[in-house]
Design a protein around this motif. Structure first.
Motif, PDB file in Angstrom:
ATOM      1  N   LEU A 109      26.029  13.141   4.766  1.00  0.00           N
ATOM      2  CA  LEU A 109      24.862  12.850   4.263  1.00  0.00           C
ATOM      3  C   LEU A 109      24.645  11.435   4.616  1.00  0.00           C
ATOM      4  N   LEU A 110      25.474  10.503   4.539  1.00  0.00           N
ATOM      5  CA  LEU A 110      25.298   9.299   4.492  1.00  0.00           C
ATOM      6  C   LEU A 110      24.581   8.786   6.260  1.00  0.00           C
ATOM      7  N   ASP A 111      25.320   9.657   7.085  1.00  0.00           N
ATOM      8  CA  ASP A 111      25.312   9.487   8.448  1.00  0.00           C
ATOM      9  C   ASP A 111      23.815  10.020   8.621  1.00  0.00           C
ATOM     10  N   LYS A 112      23.490  10.924   8.006  1.00  0.00           N
ATOM     11  CA  LYS A 112      22.114  11.538   8.400  1.00  0.00           C
ATOM     12  C   LYS A 112      20.992  10.613   7.705  1.00  0.00           C
ATOM     13  N   LEU A 113      21.360   9.939   6.707  1.00  0.00           N
ATOM     14  CA  LEU A 113      20.291   9.194   6.100  1.00  0.00           C
ATOM     15  C   LEU A 113      20.158   7.904   7.099  1.00  0.00           C
ATOM     16  N   SER A 114      21.260   7.473   7.271  1.00  0.00           N
ATOM     17  CA  SER A 114      21.507   6.224   8.292  1.00  0.00           C
ATOM     18  C   SER A 114      20.485   6.370   9.516  1.00  0.00           C
ATOM     19  N   THR A 115      20.667   7.699  10.052  1.00  0.00           N
ATOM     20  CA  THR A 115      19.863   8.052  11.230  1.00  0.00           C
ATOM     21  C   THR A 115      18.320   7.863  10.879  1.00  0.00           C
ATOM     22  N   GLU A 116      17.977   8.382   9.579  1.00  0.00           N
ATOM     23  CA  GLU A 116      16.498   8.568   9.356  1.00  0.00           C
ATOM     24  C   GLU A 116      16.181   7.090   9.218  1.00  0.00           C
ATOM     25  N   ARG A 117      17.032   6.211   8.722  1.00  0.00           N
ATOM     26  CA  ARG A 117      16.551   5.030   8.429  1.00  0.00           C
ATOM     27  C   ARG A 117      16.496   4.083   9.689  1.00  0.00           C
ATOM     28  N   LEU A 118      17.300   4.266  10.496  1.00  0.00           N
ATOM     29  CA  LEU A 118      17.358   3.772  11.846  1.00  0.00           C
ATOM     30  C   LEU A 118      15.803   4.188  12.585  1.00  0.00           C
ATOM     31  N   GLU A 119      15.318   5.188  12.466  1.00  0.00           N
ATOM     32  CA  GLU A 119      14.246   5.589  13.104  1.00  0.00           C
ATOM     33  C   GLU A 119      12.975   4.983  12.388  1.00  0.00           C
ATOM     34  N   LEU A 120      13.266   4.636  10.974  1.00  0.00           N
ATOM     35  CA  LEU A 120      12.226   4.004  10.149  1.00  0.00           C
ATOM     36  C   LEU A 120      12.173   2.796  10.591  1.00  0.00           C
ATOM     37  N   ALA A 121      13.398   2.119  10.800  1.00  0.00           N
ATOM     38  CA  ALA A 121      13.228   0.748  11.105  1.00  0.00           C
ATOM     39  C   ALA A 121      12.433   0.449  12.437  1.00  0.00           C
ATOM     40  N   ARG A 122      12.753   1.447  13.563  1.00  0.00           N
ATOM     41  CA  ARG A 122      12.062   1.413  14.751  1.00  0.00           C
ATOM     42  C   ARG A 122      10.602   1.538  14.726  1.00  0.00           C
ATOM     43  N   ARG A 123      10.129   2.365  13.798  1.00  0.00           N
ATOM     44  CA  ARG A 123       8.719   2.559  13.578  1.00  0.00           C
ATOM     45  C   ARG A 123       8.281   1.259  12.952  1.00  0.00           C
ATOM     46  N   ARG A 124       8.867   0.722  12.108  1.00  0.00           N
ATOM     47  CA  ARG A 124       8.554  -0.479  11.306  1.00  0.00           C
ATOM     48  C   ARG A 124       8.361  -1.603  12.489  1.00  0.00           C
ATOM     49  N   SER A 125       8.985  -1.847  13.246  1.00  0.00           N
ATOM     50  CA  SER A 125       9.239  -3.119  14.270  1.00  0.00           C
ATOM     51  C   SER A 125       7.994  -2.605  15.137  1.00  0.00           C
ATOM     52  N   THR A 126       7.313  -1.728  15.513  1.00  0.00           N
ATOM     53  CA  THR A 126       6.092  -1.402  16.394  1.00  0.00           C
ATOM     54  C   THR A 126       4.832  -1.792  15.486  1.00  0.00           C
ATOM     55  N   LEU A 127       5.103  -1.493  14.383  1.00  0.00           N
ATOM     56  CA  LEU A 127       4.013  -1.823  13.393  1.00  0.00           C
ATOM     57  C   LEU A 127       3.665  -3.226  13.004  1.00  0.00           C
ATOM     58  N   LEU A 128       4.796  -3.946  12.931  1.00  0.00           N
ATOM     59  CA  LEU A 128       4.997  -5.093  12.315  1.00  0.00           C
ATOM     60  C   LEU A 128       4.149  -6.430  12.815  1.00  0.00           C
ATOM     61  N   PRO A 129       3.982  -6.709  14.201  1.00  0.00           N
ATOM     62  CA  PRO A 129       3.126  -7.645  14.734  1.00  0.00           C
ATOM     63  C   PRO A 129       1.686  -7.681  14.176  1.00  0.00           C
ATOM     64  N   GLN A 130       0.918  -6.587  14.324  1.00  0.00           N
ATOM     65  CA  GLN A 130      -0.383  -6.541  14.020  1.00  0.00           C
ATOM     66  C   GLN A 130      -0.343  -6.500  12.695  1.00  0.00           C
ATOM     67  N   ALA A 131       0.473  -5.818  11.787  1.00  0.00           N
ATOM     68  CA  ALA A 131       0.286  -5.951  10.346  1.00  0.00           C
ATOM     69  C   ALA A 131       0.443  -7.183   9.799  1.00  0.00           C
ATOM     70  N   GLN A 132       1.329  -8.161  10.166  1.00  0.00           N
ATOM     71  CA  GLN A 132       1.502  -9.245   9.992  1.00  0.00           C
ATOM     72  C   GLN A 132       0.232 -10.106   9.847  1.00  0.00           C
ATOM     73  N   ALA A 133      -0.236  -9.893  10.911  1.00  0.00           N
ATOM     74  CA  ALA A 133      -1.607 -10.800  11.164  1.00  0.00           C
ATOM     75  C   ALA A 133      -2.574 -10.650  10.076  1.00  0.00           C
ATOM     76  N   VAL A 134      -2.592  -9.406   9.553  1.00  0.00           N
ATOM     77  CA  VAL A 134      -3.427  -8.994   8.186  1.00  0.00           C
ATOM     78  C   VAL A 134      -2.813  -9.742   7.058  1.00  0.00           C
ATOM     79  N   GLN A 135      -1.804  -9.357   6.878  1.00  0.00           N
ATOM     80  CA  GLN A 135      -0.815  -9.998   5.456  1.00  0.00           C
ATOM     81  C   GLN A 135      -1.143 -11.445   5.444  1.00  0.00           C
ATOM     82  N   THR A 136      -1.119 -12.215   6.331  1.00  0.00           N
ATOM     83  CA  THR A 136      -1.252 -13.699   6.279  1.00  0.00           C
ATOM     84  C   THR A 136      -2.758 -14.079   6.274  1.00  0.00           C
ATOM     85  N   GLY A 137      -3.492 -13.271   6.392  1.00  0.00           N
ATOM     86  CA  GLY A 137      -4.930 -13.438   5.834  1.00  0.00           C
ATOM     87  C   GLY A 137      -5.747 -13.753   6.877  1.00  0.00           C
ATOM     88  N   GLN A 138      -5.518 -13.436   8.167  1.00  0.00           N
ATOM     89  CA  GLN A 138      -6.075 -13.842   9.319  1.00  0.00           C
ATOM     90  C   GLN A 138      -7.453 -13.002   9.455  1.00  0.00           C
TER      91      GLN A 138
END
Ligand SMILES: [Zn+2]
Length: 607
Positions: free
Chosen positions: A578-607
């Motif tokens: 199960l741990l392996d399976k969850l780690s894979t899921e976590r990696l996928e989410l991390a990848r998705r996170r990095s694609t969203l990060l740059p634009q999203a940060q622009a907003v959060q800092t109030g630009q």
């Protein structure tokens, strides 16, 4: 009595909010809005603003806001109908005739009559207890129970003599028409005509409304009768399950202490009260209702359930817990030793011992688990499954996501469910269980009512700009906003698009009525940019897109959080697969996170 809706609608269209508010505060024009120092809080620089185009006011200092009617209601401390009248006068609109809400009025009048008769009956019964010869049996009973005169007077305890018609005769002599007596619940109608007194030879406990008016009675037998207690039937003044015994006397103390002790019977409240415990309410025999919980919830958000320790009391306590959880109250359970009730216990062992027991009341989940495990052999899978099934509804009913997870882990550990896959499945079933999707949304909304910067900004843009709405709303997925505190506003916008309705304060506030987010609506609308030049559309569109990315990022972060918790459990239990399976899921989410990060940060800092 009320004004016709057509008139109210007309008035809404015609009333000039600036002109009306101008009468109370000196407004200065600033851009599209008018500003002033706020009349609702002390300030030196103006943060109170009025928008004529949006037809709302809003104070950035104290966050009061709303329509012209809200302003007048707040300023003049009047109810809505009175505000209508004032705004109409200031707007030069002649007032129409009031509509006679005759059914409501009739019911109100009938209720007042029942209360009037109840007052007469109670005064007479009090005299019977104090001084009649027959009342001695009740006086003796109170003495045996160690109930003082002061307590008797505080609760207005009384005695109904053992007679079929003594009260009826008294009421008629005082001038009450038979027809009113029949409707009062003080008598029982006979099939063959006529009626007889309902309460005979009983100690009377009056049930007061929050203003302290007698709306119903409970009568305790003083002989060995089958019916230990009888109660008033429903009348125009009394609906079962809407009132709590004692609340008129204990509400302030409940507010002060921050919690209420919930007991079952009259004496379970009266006796602790006499001993100085004054934050108690009694649910009165019938099962606790949602209305009663809402009522007590107005004074405190924590409840200690202290029902009888016998099996019936435990069953009643479990039902009460479910209802309390649904209304988002924190629940503890106090079970007194040897099946005693609060009345007996406190007289036997005293106040200090009761307070000590009370301070050790269990969190609801521990109580529920103890009950589920009791008399079950937890080594037999079928019995174990039954226990789990008995506990899960009490976890599902918890609103806060964090607490739910905490209770879930406690329950799984206590019930010795160590298999990680099973735990995960059960956790899932909790979240996807019966009607859980909507409950879940409500939980999320309640636990984080304050909107984030990204959703605020996105909503401001969408609220301001019809063109942008038509472009962006189709791009939004329901899951982008479903978990957000502002979900109701997003849904209202989507709905307005579909129905071709105008997006204004009126439409939106109606769509989200009752939603906690409704309080933020004036602020959002006021901050929405006024519809400006068309060439800004592209700027706005890219800003809005960044906000959407930020929202998606937050969603991914929440899922990562869930996943980490599940991984911790899996690791603790050595569930490597199960741990392996969850780690894979976590990696996928991390990848998705990095694609969203740059634009999203622009907003959060109030630009
Ligand atoms: Zn203010």
């Amino acid at each position: 009595m009320r004004y016709p809706q057509t008139f109210i609608d007309d008035l809404k269209r015609q009333a000039d909010i600036v002109r009306v508010i101008q009468d109370y505060v000196q407004l200065k024009k600033k851009g599209a809005n008018w500003m002033a120092c706020c009349p609702f809080h002390k300030e030196k620089t103006p943060s109170f603003s009025v928008s004529p185009t949006k037809e709302i006011f809003y104070c950035f200092g104290c966050h009061k806001g709303g329509s012209v009617f809200n302003f007048v209601m707040e300023m003049e401390r009047v109810a809505f109908p009175e505000a209508i009248k004032i705004v109409a006068e200031k707007s030069g609109m002649p007032l129409p005739k009031l509509i006679d809400d005759s059914r409501f009025e009739a019911r109100k009048a009938e209720s007042d009559q029942v209360i009037e008769l109840n007052k007469w009956a109670l005064e007479w019964w009090e005299q019977q207890l104090e001084s009649s010869a027959e009342g001695k049996i009740a006086r003796d009973y109170l003495k045996r129970r160690e109930i003082t005169d002061e307590t008797r007077q505080t609760f207005r305890l009384a005695y109904a003599p053992d007679s079929w018609d003594a009260l009826s005769i008294y009421l008629r002599q005082k001038g009450a028409p038979q027809e009113q007596i029949d409707k009062s619940g003080l008598v029982v109608k006979k099939e063959e005509g006529g009626s007889y007194d309902r309460f005979r030879g009983r100690l009377i406990f009056p049930v007061m409304d929050i203003q302290g008016r007698p709306i119903a009675f409970g009568g305790r037998t003083l002989k060995d009768e089958d019916a230990k207690y009888i109660n008033s039937p429903e009348t125009a003044a009394y609906v079962k399950g809407r009132n709590l015994f004692g609340l008129n006397l204990t509400r302030d103390e409940i507010r002060r202490q921050g919690f209420a002790i919930l007991v079952e019977g009259f004496l379970d409240l009266v006796v602790p009260y006499q001993f100085g415990i004054r934050n108690v309410v009694a649910s009165l025999g019938t099962a606790l209702t949602a209305d009663q919980v809402k009522l007590v919830g107005r004074f405190a958000r924590k409840v200690v359930v202290n029902y009888d320790g016998d099996p019936a009391g435990v069953q009643a306590a479990k039902k009460a817990i479910e209802i309390l959880l649904v209304e988002d109250l924190e629940v503890k359970v106090l079970v007194l030793p040897d099946g005693t009730d609060p009345d007996e216990f406190i007289r036997k062992f005293g106040l200090i011992e009761y307070q000590r027991q009370r301070s050790e009341a269990q969190p609801h989940i521990q109580f529920v688990i103890d009950q589920a495990v009791r008399n079950r052999n937890m080594h037999r899978p079928a019995e174990k499954a039954d226990a789990v099934e008995e506990v899960l509804p009490y976890i599902r009913a918890v609103r806060s996501r964090i607490q739910k997870r905490e209770y879930f882990d406690i329950a799984m550990d206590s019930l010795r469910i160590s298999d990680a896959a099973l735990r995960r499945e059960l956790w899932h079933s909790l979240r996807l269980g019966p009607d859980s999707t909507r409950t879940e949304q409500r939980i999320v909304r309640r636990t984080q009512v304050k909107p984030t910067i990204a959703e605020e900004q996105l909503l401001e843009l969408l609220l301001a700009d019809g063109q942008l709405r038509r472009k962006l709303l189709p791009r939004l997925e329901a899951e982008d906003y479903d978990d957000l505190p502002t979900a109701g506003i997003f849904r209202a916008l989507v709905e307005s698009e579909r129905a071709g309705a105008a997006v204004d304060f009126d439409f939106l506030s109606r769509s989200i009525e009752g939603d906690p987010i409704a309080d933020f609506l004036p602020a959002l609308l006021m901050s929405a940019p006024d519809d400006a030049e068309a060439d800004q559309i592209e700027d706005r569109e890219s800003t809005a897109q960044k906000c959407i990315d930020a929202l998606r990022l937050m969603q991914v972060d929440r899922r990562i959080g869930d996943l980490m918790a599940e991984m911790a459990v899996a690791e603790r239990n050595g569930a490597t697969e199960l741990l392996d399976k969850l780690s894979t899921e976590r990696l996928e989410l991390a990848r998705r996170r990095s694609t969203l990060l740059p634009q999203a940060q622009a907003v959060q800092t109030g630009q």
